[in-house]
Design a protein around this motif. Structure first.
Motif, PDB file in Angstrom:
ATOM      1  N   LEU A   1      37.162   3.761 -23.414  1.00  0.00           N
ATOM      2  CA  LEU A   1      37.635   4.360 -24.665  1.00  0.00           C
ATOM      3  C   LEU A   1      37.072   5.760 -24.859  1.00  0.00           C
ATOM      4  O   LEU A   1      37.757   6.659 -25.379  1.00  0.00           O
ATOM      5  CB  LEU A   1      37.249   3.470 -25.842  1.00  0.00           C
ATOM      6  N   ALA A   2      35.828   5.965 -24.442  1.00  0.00           N
ATOM      7  CA  ALA A   2      35.228   7.294 -24.548  1.00  0.00           C
ATOM      8  C   ALA A   2      35.970   8.283 -23.670  1.00  0.00           C
ATOM      9  O   ALA A   2      36.219   9.435 -24.078  1.00  0.00           O
ATOM     10  CB  ALA A   2      33.754   7.241 -24.170  1.00  0.00           C
TER      11      ALA A   2
ATOM     12  N   ASP B   1      30.496  -4.800 -30.655  1.00  0.00           N
ATOM     13  CA  ASP B   1      31.197  -3.676 -30.032  1.00  0.00           C
ATOM     14  C   ASP B   1      32.425  -4.178 -29.269  1.00  0.00           C
ATOM     15  O   ASP B   1      32.695  -5.388 -29.203  1.00  0.00           O
ATOM     16  CB  ASP B   1      30.255  -2.850 -29.155  1.00  0.00           C
ATOM     17  N   VAL B   2      33.173  -3.246 -28.702  1.00  0.00           N
ATOM     18  CA  VAL B   2      34.438  -3.603 -28.043  1.00  0.00           C
ATOM     19  C   VAL B   2      34.217  -4.367 -26.745  1.00  0.00           C
ATOM     20  O   VAL B   2      35.165  -4.944 -26.203  1.00  0.00           O
ATOM     21  CB  VAL B   2      35.289  -2.344 -27.781  1.00  0.00           C
ATOM     22  N   ASP B   3      32.979  -4.394 -26.251  1.00  0.00           N
ATOM     23  CA  ASP B   3      32.670  -5.212 -25.074  1.00  0.00           C
ATOM     24  C   ASP B   3      32.181  -6.602 -25.465  1.00  0.00           C
ATOM     25  O   ASP B   3      31.759  -7.380 -24.609  1.00  0.00           O
ATOM     26  CB  ASP B   3      31.622  -4.508 -24.217  1.00  0.00           C
ATOM     27  N   GLY B   4      32.228  -6.908 -26.773  1.00  0.00           N
ATOM     28  CA  GLY B   4      31.850  -8.232 -27.251  1.00  0.00           C
ATOM     29  C   GLY B   4      30.367  -8.427 -27.431  1.00  0.00           C
ATOM     30  O   GLY B   4      29.916  -9.559 -27.662  1.00  0.00           O
TER      31      GLY B   4
ATOM     32  N   VAL C   1      29.062   3.957 -28.064  1.00  0.00           N
ATOM     33  CA  VAL C   1      29.480   2.563 -28.155  1.00  0.00           C
ATOM     34  C   VAL C   1      30.557   2.473 -29.234  1.00  0.00           C
ATOM     35  O   VAL C   1      30.367   2.954 -30.346  1.00  0.00           O
ATOM     36  CB  VAL C   1      28.295   1.652 -28.515  1.00  0.00           C
ATOM     37  N   PHE C   2      31.697   1.902 -28.885  1.00  0.00           N
ATOM     38  CA  PHE C   2      32.791   1.759 -29.846  1.00  0.00           C
ATOM     39  C   PHE C   2      32.666   0.411 -30.561  1.00  0.00           C
ATOM     40  O   PHE C   2      32.492  -0.622 -29.922  1.00  0.00           O
ATOM     41  CB  PHE C   2      34.142   1.865 -29.141  1.00  0.00           C
TER      42      PHE C   2
ATOM     43  N   ALA D   1      25.419   1.546 -18.991  1.00  0.00           N
ATOM     44  CA  ALA D   1      26.759   1.726 -18.417  1.00  0.00           C
ATOM     45  C   ALA D   1      27.345   0.398 -17.940  1.00  0.00           C
ATOM     46  O   ALA D   1      28.548   0.138 -18.116  1.00  0.00           O
ATOM     47  CB  ALA D   1      26.687   2.726 -17.270  1.00  0.00           C
ATOM     48  N   GLU D   2      26.495  -0.435 -17.355  1.00  0.00           N
ATOM     49  CA  GLU D   2      26.975  -1.739 -16.875  1.00  0.00           C
ATOM     50  C   GLU D   2      27.385  -2.648 -18.032  1.00  0.00           C
ATOM     51  O   GLU D   2      28.335  -3.437 -17.905  1.00  0.00           O
ATOM     52  CB  GLU D   2      25.883  -2.414 -16.050  1.00  0.00           C
ATOM     53  N   LEU D   3      26.706  -2.549 -19.160  1.00  0.00           N
ATOM     54  CA  LEU D   3      26.983  -3.421 -20.303  1.00  0.00           C
ATOM     55  C   LEU D   3      28.234  -3.012 -21.087  1.00  0.00           C
ATOM     56  O   LEU D   3      28.799  -3.828 -21.812  1.00  0.00           O
ATOM     57  CB  LEU D   3      25.777  -3.421 -21.259  1.00  0.00           C
ATOM     58  N   HIS D   4      28.674  -1.754 -20.943  1.00  0.00           N
ATOM     59  CA  HIS D   4      29.683  -1.233 -21.857  1.00  0.00           C
ATOM     60  C   HIS D   4      30.894  -0.622 -21.155  1.00  0.00           C
ATOM     61  O   HIS D   4      31.271   0.523 -21.422  1.00  0.00           O
ATOM     62  CB  HIS D   4      29.054  -0.192 -22.786  1.00  0.00           C
ATOM     63  N   PRO D   5      31.560  -1.353 -20.276  1.00  0.00           N
ATOM     64  CA  PRO D   5      32.711  -0.763 -19.569  1.00  0.00           C
ATOM     65  C   PRO D   5      33.875  -0.421 -20.500  1.00  0.00           C
ATOM     66  O   PRO D   5      34.554   0.590 -20.302  1.00  0.00           O
ATOM     67  CB  PRO D   5      33.102  -1.853 -18.561  1.00  0.00           C
TER      68      PRO D   5
END
Length: 451
Positions: free
Chosen positions: A32-33, A70-73, A58-59, A23-27
């Motif tokens: 988006l979810a 992914d969208v968080d780079g 994960v988007f 959760a911390e890695l993928h804000p």
């Protein structure tokens, strides 16, 4: 010395830590979810996208070669490759160029494009069957082939392997419950009692196959040469030759689905193992990621179908689709098969799968675990048990808690595995360093689990 036992309390604690880290890695993916959940059923374009580890999907922002961002780079070594759809690697320049050029000239016209003849000839060369037709997915191709089999034989049922998967084909979503044929767990809204349409037999059991086909009501046997969608289950010595003998003796058409077993080589297991199917289906990899599939027919089957295929009402025969065989898909297949999935490509990818298998086996041996790693061509997978010999044993060996933890641990450290089981697929874009990265991550996960 007895094998170590996984402490389930420790497993749950480690999983909770990894969930928080995820959760911390993928804000951005989380946002988006949440947004998608307002308009998309299950919050994703396809329900199985919820099967990834983590509290939300994960988007993906981009994918190229053997990497996904992914969208968080965050960048990942992609060992999933679109669950085989990107077996060639992502974003092939030659496919992108061919698709762009064809799109500029028109995508779909209901007329054959100049690429059609080349594609048919190349498929015939690779797989050895002389006649071909196109589809948009292996699901469609399998559905069409089952219709042909029933038409040609006049028999009502099809046979499949227990715990197989051939796409969303109604007749194939069936398993054995003792001696009874029942819907596969999770199958929604079966159209009829699946026992009315389907015979189910265990993989690697010639006696069971012989007994069932002897009843005389089966039109065709649809099978993978090695099970893959319940995990890799390899055929025992002599089994596939026995299948061919039994099907011929009972006048049952043999249909080989190579959509996943194309990992065995340029012509799939059919060419690599010298198989002689009556019909063959191959799907997603042949288009380099563009939706397309194909099915091949022996000369004898093609001759018997020549009349119906030229019939006035073929457009309502349950075979086809307006977008099937569109120029865009054909351009993608030509670009893919002329430059990818060749002997020289498998000469890179297969040794990487061998290296993966050796690395995982080394970790398993180091910790004295009763686990196993299996390989088929450029695909490999680890099991939490000795190698199963049939689909029921493979299904019984699934450990969702352990599997989920190992997948999430890997994802949080930049390694993406196929979500449905512990499978890795390799392309020429992968490197030995990618394999070694997984081995290190896997080893760290096992060490943390066993303390």
């Amino acid at each position: 010395m007895s094998a170590p036992v996984v402490d389930r309390a420790r497993l749950a604690e480690l999983r909770a830590v990894e969930e928080r880290r995820f959760a911390e890695l993928h804000p951005r993916s989380a946002a988006l979810a949440a947004e998608a959940s307002g308009s998309l059923l299950a919050g994703v374009p396809m329900p199985w996208m919820t099967r990834w580890p983590g509290a939300f999907p994960v988007f993906c922002d981009s994918a190229s070669g053997a990497r996904l961002v992914d969208v968080d780079g965050l960048e990942y070594v992609d060992l999933c490759l679109g669950d085989t759809g990107a077996m060639t690697g992502h974003a092939l320049p030659q496919v992108a160029e061919a698709v762009a050029a064809q799109a500029a000239r028109g995508i779909t016209t209901m007329l054959p494009s100049p690429d059609a003849a080349w594609v048919g000839q190349e498929l015939a060369r690779r797989f050895g069957l002389p006649r071909w037709q196109l589809a948009l997915s292996a699901t469609d191709a399998n559905r069409f082939v089952l219709r042909f089999a029933r038409h040609l034989t006049g028999r009502p049922r099809v046979a499949v392997m227990d715990w197989c998967y051939h796409g969303t084909v109604d007749e194939t979503l069936a398993v054995l419950d003792g001696d009874r044929v029942v819907p596969r767990p999770g199958a929604l809204g079966p159209q009829v009692d699946v026992a009315q349409t389907t015979a189910v037999v265990p993989f690697n059991d010639l006696d069971a196959l012989d007994r069932r086909l002897a009843q005389g009501d089966v039109a065709c046997l649809l099978m993978e040469p090695a099970l893959t969608n319940i995990g890799i289950v390899l055929p025992e010595d002599g089994y596939l030759a026995g299948v061919r003998e039994v099907t011929r003796r009972h006048d049952v058409l043999l249909v080989v689905d190579e959509t996943h077993t194309l990992c065995a080589g340029p012509g799939g297991a059919t060419a690599a193992w010298g198989l002689e199917p009556d019909l063959l289906v191959v799907g997603k990899p042949i288009g380099g990621g563009v939706p397309v599939a194909a099915y091949g027919l022996s000369a004898a089957v093609a001759d018997r179908l020549s009349g119906p295929m030229l019939g006035h009402e073929i457009d309502v025969a349950g075979v086809g689709g307006t977008l099937t065989g569109n120029a865009l898909s054909l351009a993608a297949v030509r670009a893919t098969l002329s430059t990818c999935l060749r002997e020289e490509d498998f000469a890179i990818a297969v040794p990487l799968a061998e290296r993966f298998a050796a690395g995982v086996a080394g970790v398993i041996e180091q910790h004295g675990l009763p686990w196993h790693v299996q390989r088929l061509g450029c695909r490999a997978e680890y099991w939490f048990c000795p190698p199963p010999r049939d689909g029921a044993a493979a299904a019984a060996a699934v450990d969702e808690d352990l599997e989920g933890f190992l997948h999430l641990w890997s994802l949080n450290r930049g390694v993406l595995l196929t979500p449905f089981h512990n499978m890795a697929l390799f392309s020429p874009a992968h490197t030995a360093a990618d394999v070694d990265r997984h081995t290190a991550v896997f080893g760290e996960a096992v060490a943390a689990l066993l303390g």
